[in-house]
Design a protein around this motif. Structure first.
Motif, PDB file in Angstrom:
ATOM      1  N   TYR A  31       0.821  -1.206   0.000  1.00  7.76           N
ATOM      2  CA  TYR A  31       0.000   0.000   0.000  1.00  7.76           C
ATOM      3  C   TYR A  31       0.859   1.263   0.000  1.00  7.76           C
ATOM      4  O   TYR A  31       1.943   1.283   0.583  1.00  7.76           O
ATOM      5  CB  TYR A  31      -0.938   0.017   1.230  1.00  7.76           C
ATOM      6  N   ASN A  32       0.321   2.283  -0.608  1.00  3.89           N
ATOM      7  CA  ASN A  32       0.970   3.591  -0.613  1.00  3.89           C
ATOM      8  C   ASN A  32       0.214   4.477   0.368  1.00  3.89           C
ATOM      9  O   ASN A  32      -0.892   4.945   0.090  1.00  3.89           O
ATOM     10  CB  ASN A  32       0.929   4.181  -2.030  1.00  3.89           C
ATOM     11  N   CYS A  33       0.786   4.681   1.547  1.00  2.00           N
ATOM     12  CA  CYS A  33       0.120   5.449   2.602  1.00  2.00           C
ATOM     13  C   CYS A  33       1.018   6.594   3.030  1.00  2.00           C
ATOM     14  O   CYS A  33       2.230   6.451   3.158  1.00  2.00           O
ATOM     15  CB  CYS A  33      -0.178   4.539   3.795  1.00  2.00           C
ATOM     16  N   LYS A  34       0.397   7.764   3.264  1.00  2.00           N
ATOM     17  CA  LYS A  34       1.188   8.934   3.626  1.00  2.00           C
ATOM     18  C   LYS A  34       1.765   8.837   5.037  1.00  2.00           C
ATOM     19  O   LYS A  34       2.690   9.561   5.388  1.00  2.00           O
ATOM     20  CB  LYS A  34       0.350  10.200   3.494  1.00  2.00           C
ATOM     21  N   MET A  48      -3.456   2.273  -3.358  1.00  2.00           N
ATOM     22  CA  MET A  48      -3.682   3.433  -2.516  1.00  2.00           C
ATOM     23  C   MET A  48      -4.314   2.995  -1.214  1.00  2.00           C
ATOM     24  O   MET A  48      -5.244   2.182  -1.203  1.00  2.00           O
ATOM     25  CB  MET A  48      -4.596   4.431  -3.240  1.00  2.00           C
ATOM     26  N   CYS A  49      -3.801   3.514  -0.135  1.00  2.00           N
ATOM     27  CA  CYS A  49      -4.371   3.240   1.180  1.00  2.00           C
ATOM     28  C   CYS A  49      -5.823   3.716   1.188  1.00  2.00           C
ATOM     29  O   CYS A  49      -6.111   4.849   0.776  1.00  2.00           O
ATOM     30  CB  CYS A  49      -3.545   3.969   2.245  1.00  2.00           C
ATOM     31  N   PRO A  50      -6.796   2.882   1.619  1.00  2.00           N
ATOM     32  CA  PRO A  50      -8.211   3.281   1.610  1.00  2.00           C
ATOM     33  C   PRO A  50      -8.458   4.601   2.350  1.00  2.00           C
ATOM     34  O   PRO A  50      -9.233   5.439   1.876  1.00  2.00           O
ATOM     35  CB  PRO A  50      -8.903   2.102   2.282  1.00  2.00           C
ATOM     36  N   ALA A  51      -7.820   4.787   3.480  1.00  2.00           N
ATOM     37  CA  ALA A  51      -8.028   6.022   4.246  1.00  2.00           C
ATOM     38  C   ALA A  51      -7.454   7.221   3.494  1.00  2.00           C
ATOM     39  O   ALA A  51      -8.075   8.297   3.448  1.00  2.00           O
ATOM     40  CB  ALA A  51      -7.378   5.883   5.624  1.00  2.00           C
ATOM     41  N   CYS A  52      -6.245   7.047   2.890  1.00  2.00           N
ATOM     42  CA  CYS A  52      -5.653   8.131   2.096  1.00  2.00           C
ATOM     43  C   CYS A  52      -6.540   8.462   0.905  1.00  2.00           C
ATOM     44  O   CYS A  52      -6.750   9.633   0.564  1.00  2.00           O
ATOM     45  CB  CYS A  52      -4.257   7.729   1.604  1.00  2.00           C
ATOM     46  N   ASP A  53      -7.072   7.399   0.269  1.00  2.00           N
ATOM     47  CA  ASP A  53      -7.936   7.598  -0.893  1.00  2.00           C
ATOM     48  C   ASP A  53      -9.182   8.384  -0.512  1.00  2.00           C
ATOM     49  O   ASP A  53      -9.632   9.283  -1.238  1.00  2.00           O
ATOM     50  CB  ASP A  53      -8.315   6.232  -1.460  1.00  2.00           C
ATOM     51  N   LYS A  54      -9.756   8.044   0.649  1.00  2.00           N
ATOM     52  CA  LYS A  54     -10.954   8.743   1.118  1.00  2.00           C
ATOM     53  C   LYS A  54     -10.652  10.210   1.394  1.00  2.00           C
ATOM     54  O   LYS A  54     -11.423  11.112   1.020  1.00  2.00           O
ATOM     55  CB  LYS A  54     -11.476   8.052   2.371  1.00  2.00           C
ATOM     56  N   GLU A  55      -9.510  10.461   2.042  1.00  2.00           N
ATOM     57  CA  GLU A  55      -9.143  11.846   2.344  1.00  2.00           C
ATOM     58  C   GLU A  55      -8.884  12.638   1.062  1.00  2.00           C
ATOM     59  O   GLU A  55      -9.263  13.815   0.958  1.00  2.00           O
ATOM     60  CB  GLU A  55      -7.905  11.870   3.243  1.00  2.00           C
ATOM     61  N   ASN A  56      -8.238  11.993   0.100  1.00  2.00           N
ATOM     62  CA  ASN A  56      -7.982  12.682  -1.163  1.00  2.00           C
ATOM     63  C   ASN A  56      -9.294  13.033  -1.876  1.00  2.00           C
ATOM     64  O   ASN A  56      -9.431  14.102  -2.474  1.00  2.00           O
ATOM     65  CB  ASN A  56      -7.133  11.802  -2.085  1.00  2.00           C
ATOM     66  N   VAL A  58     -12.215  13.536  -0.417  1.00  2.00           N
ATOM     67  CA  VAL A  58     -12.835  14.643   0.332  1.00  2.00           C
ATOM     68  C   VAL A  58     -12.179  15.971  -0.047  1.00  2.00           C
ATOM     69  O   VAL A  58     -12.859  16.988  -0.263  1.00  2.00           O
ATOM     70  CB  VAL A  58     -12.722  14.381   1.846  1.00  2.00           C
ATOM     71  N   ALA A  59     -10.847  15.955  -0.146  1.00  2.00           N
ATOM     72  CA  ALA A  59     -10.122  17.180  -0.509  1.00  2.00           C
ATOM     73  C   ALA A  59     -10.483  17.628  -1.927  1.00  2.00           C
ATOM     74  O   ALA A  59     -10.622  18.822  -2.205  1.00  2.00           O
ATOM     75  CB  ALA A  59      -8.615  16.946  -0.389  1.00  2.00           C
ATOM     76  N   ARG A  60     -10.646  16.631  -2.845  1.00  2.00           N
ATOM     77  CA  ARG A  60     -10.990  16.973  -4.240  1.00  2.00           C
ATOM     78  C   ARG A  60     -12.361  17.621  -4.315  1.00  2.00           C
ATOM     79  O   ARG A  60     -12.553  18.651  -4.994  1.00  2.00           O
ATOM     80  CB  ARG A  60     -10.953  15.711  -5.096  1.00  2.00           C
ATOM     81  N   LYS A  61     -13.348  17.033  -3.601  1.00  2.00           N
ATOM     82  CA  LYS A  61     -14.693  17.595  -3.611  1.00  2.00           C
ATOM     83  C   LYS A  61     -14.726  18.978  -2.968  1.00  2.00           C
ATOM     84  O   LYS A  61     -15.446  19.868  -3.424  1.00  2.00           O
ATOM     85  CB  LYS A  61     -15.652  16.651  -2.881  1.00  2.00           C
ATOM     86  N   LYS A  62     -13.901  19.136  -1.920  1.00  2.00           N
ATOM     87  CA  LYS A  62     -13.854  20.446  -1.271  1.00  2.00           C
ATOM     88  C   LYS A  62     -13.280  21.511  -2.218  1.00  2.00           C
ATOM     89  O   LYS A  62     -13.768  22.639  -2.278  1.00  2.00           O
ATOM     90  CB  LYS A  62     -12.990  20.373  -0.006  1.00  2.00           C
ATOM     91  N   LYS A  63     -12.247  21.137  -3.011  1.00  2.00           N
ATOM     92  CA  LYS A  63     -11.657  22.094  -3.960  1.00  2.00           C
ATOM     93  C   LYS A  63     -12.664  22.482  -5.037  1.00  2.00           C
ATOM     94  O   LYS A  63     -12.765  23.643  -5.446  1.00  2.00           O
ATOM     95  CB  LYS A  63     -10.412  21.489  -4.604  1.00  2.00           C
ATOM     96  N   ILE A  64     -13.440  21.460  -5.510  1.00  2.00           N
ATOM     97  CA  ILE A  64     -14.454  21.760  -6.527  1.00  2.00           C
ATOM     98  C   ILE A  64     -15.486  22.737  -5.982  1.00  2.00           C
ATOM     99  O   ILE A  64     -15.887  23.706  -6.640  1.00  2.00           O
ATOM    100  CB  ILE A  64     -15.131  20.457  -7.004  1.00  2.00           C
ATOM    101  N   ALA A  65     -15.921  22.474  -4.727  1.00  2.30           N
ATOM    102  CA  ALA A  65     -16.913  23.359  -4.105  1.00  2.30           C
ATOM    103  C   ALA A  65     -16.345  24.762  -3.909  1.00  2.30           C
ATOM    104  O   ALA A  65     -17.029  25.764  -4.142  1.00  2.30           O
ATOM    105  CB  ALA A  65     -17.364  22.761  -2.771  1.00  2.30           C
ATOM    106  N   ASP A  66     -15.063  24.822  -3.475  1.00  4.95           N
ATOM    107  CA  ASP A  66     -14.441  26.136  -3.267  1.00  4.95           C
ATOM    108  C   ASP A  66     -14.309  26.897  -4.588  1.00  4.95           C
ATOM    109  O   ASP A  66     -14.575  28.113  -4.654  1.00  4.95           O
ATOM    110  CB  ASP A  66     -13.059  25.959  -2.615  1.00  4.95           C
TER     111      ASP A  66
END
Length: 330
Positions: A31-34, A48-56, A58-66
């Motif tokens: 796994y590739n985990c930060k 990709m680490c499932p938790a890292c993937d989830k955070e990424n 969330v960050a992507r959706k937040k950037k789109i919304a911003d």
């Protein structure tokens, strides 16, 4: 000091709790985990680490919304600015209208009976214009034969009566607004609809000088451009086989044969072709003086390939003379 240590402890606990949900241990090297230690056993992780993937995500959706929110705010500011500009423009227009408004005067006319009304006057038909001995013709332009948007196929006298008109004329040239350099009376320049087919299959309109009855002076279909210099001097350009490069404003570039022709004496001054096949000339519209010779008035410039120049001038006796000016003295 105790409060500082307490804050540090809390941050470590939060980091540890967050890291527990990630695949960060060395046994999960695939796994590739930060949070995984960077080393040989985890640097090649392909999944990709499932938790890292989830955070990424969330960050992507937040950037789109911003970005969407920022774009909406930008559009709102633009609409507001556009509305303010429209209001400002209308206000200025209203001020200009009010400033230029002419006070209206209302006049009350006395009532009249039907019997008092006069019959409308019959319009007087205007008879044909009688041609005098010397008529100064007016047309679109008075100097050159360059294309413009006001094509006319007629000539006017000073009273704005049409004295010569023909469907054979594509354009007419004579005096414009005032007597430009003693344009001769009783004649005008025309660009005919008739064309001359040249060597490469293209066609050029024929130019000529006509009298008050429309009689052509040169009757030479190789003449493509004629313009007036001064008095009885005209520039006649002939391109029997090749098209001109271009003609714009007061510049005429690329004619095969150019001569200055005097209608009164019927004598001509031929301009040589220099080293090439063409002659390029420019009209002087005023302002230039010949050093040491104040009586000379320049009218035409002929520049050679080595940048030497011939300037064609009229002297005090209204005779055409040429002044040769080397490149170093220009």
């Amino acid at each position: 000091m105790k409060s500082f240590l307490t804050i540090v402890l809390l941050l470590v606990m939060v980091q540890a709790a967050n890291a527990q949900s990630h695949v960060s241990k060395s046994e999960y090297a695939r796994y590739n985990c930060k949070f995984a230690p960077k080393g040989w056993n985890n640097s090649e992780g392909k999944l990709m680490c499932p938790a890292c993937d989830k955070e990424n995500e969330v960050a992507r959706k937040k950037k789109i919304a911003d970005d969407k929110a920022a774009s909406a705010a930008h559009n709102l500011r633009n609409e507001k600015l556009k509305a303010e500009n429209a209001i400002s423009f209308k206000k200025k227009q209203a001020e200009i209208t009010a400033k230029n408004k002419v006070t209206e005067v209302h006049v009350t006319m006395p009532k009249t009976s039907a019997t008092e009304n006069k019959k409308p006057e019959v319009p007087v038909k205007k008879g044909p214009v009688k041609l005098g001995k010397d008529i100064e013709l007016y047309a679109g332009w008075g100097m050159g034969m360059f294309t413009h948007n006001s094509r006319t196929n007629f000539f006017l006298n000073e009273n704005k009566d049409t004295v010569l008109k023909s469907n054979d004329y594509l354009e007419t040239y004579a005096v414009w607004r005032e007597n430009k350099n003693n344009f001769p009376k009783n004649i005008g320049i025309v660009l005919l609809k008739e064309t001359n087919k040249i060597s490469n299959g293209r066609e050029q309109n024929v130019a000529d000088i006509v009298d008050l009855k429309g009689k052509r002076y040169f009757n030479n279909n190789t003449i493509s451009t004629i313009f007036h210099l001064a008095d009885d001097y005209f520039v006649v350009c002939k391109s029997p086989t090749l098209p001109e490069w271009r003609s714009y404003g007061n510049n005429y570039t690329g004619y095969e044969n150019v001569e200055i022709y005097n209608l009164k004496t019927k004598k001509s001054i031929k301009l040589d072709k220099d080293a090439g096949r063409f002659v390029s000339i420019s009209i002087y519209v005023g302002g230039r003086k010949i050093p040491g010779e104040p009586d000379l008035v320049p009218f035409l410039s002929r520049v050679y390939t080595n940048y030497d120049e011939d300037v064609y001038c009229l002297n005090a006796n209204r005779e055409m003379v040429v002044k040769k000016i080397p490149k170093a003295d220009r």
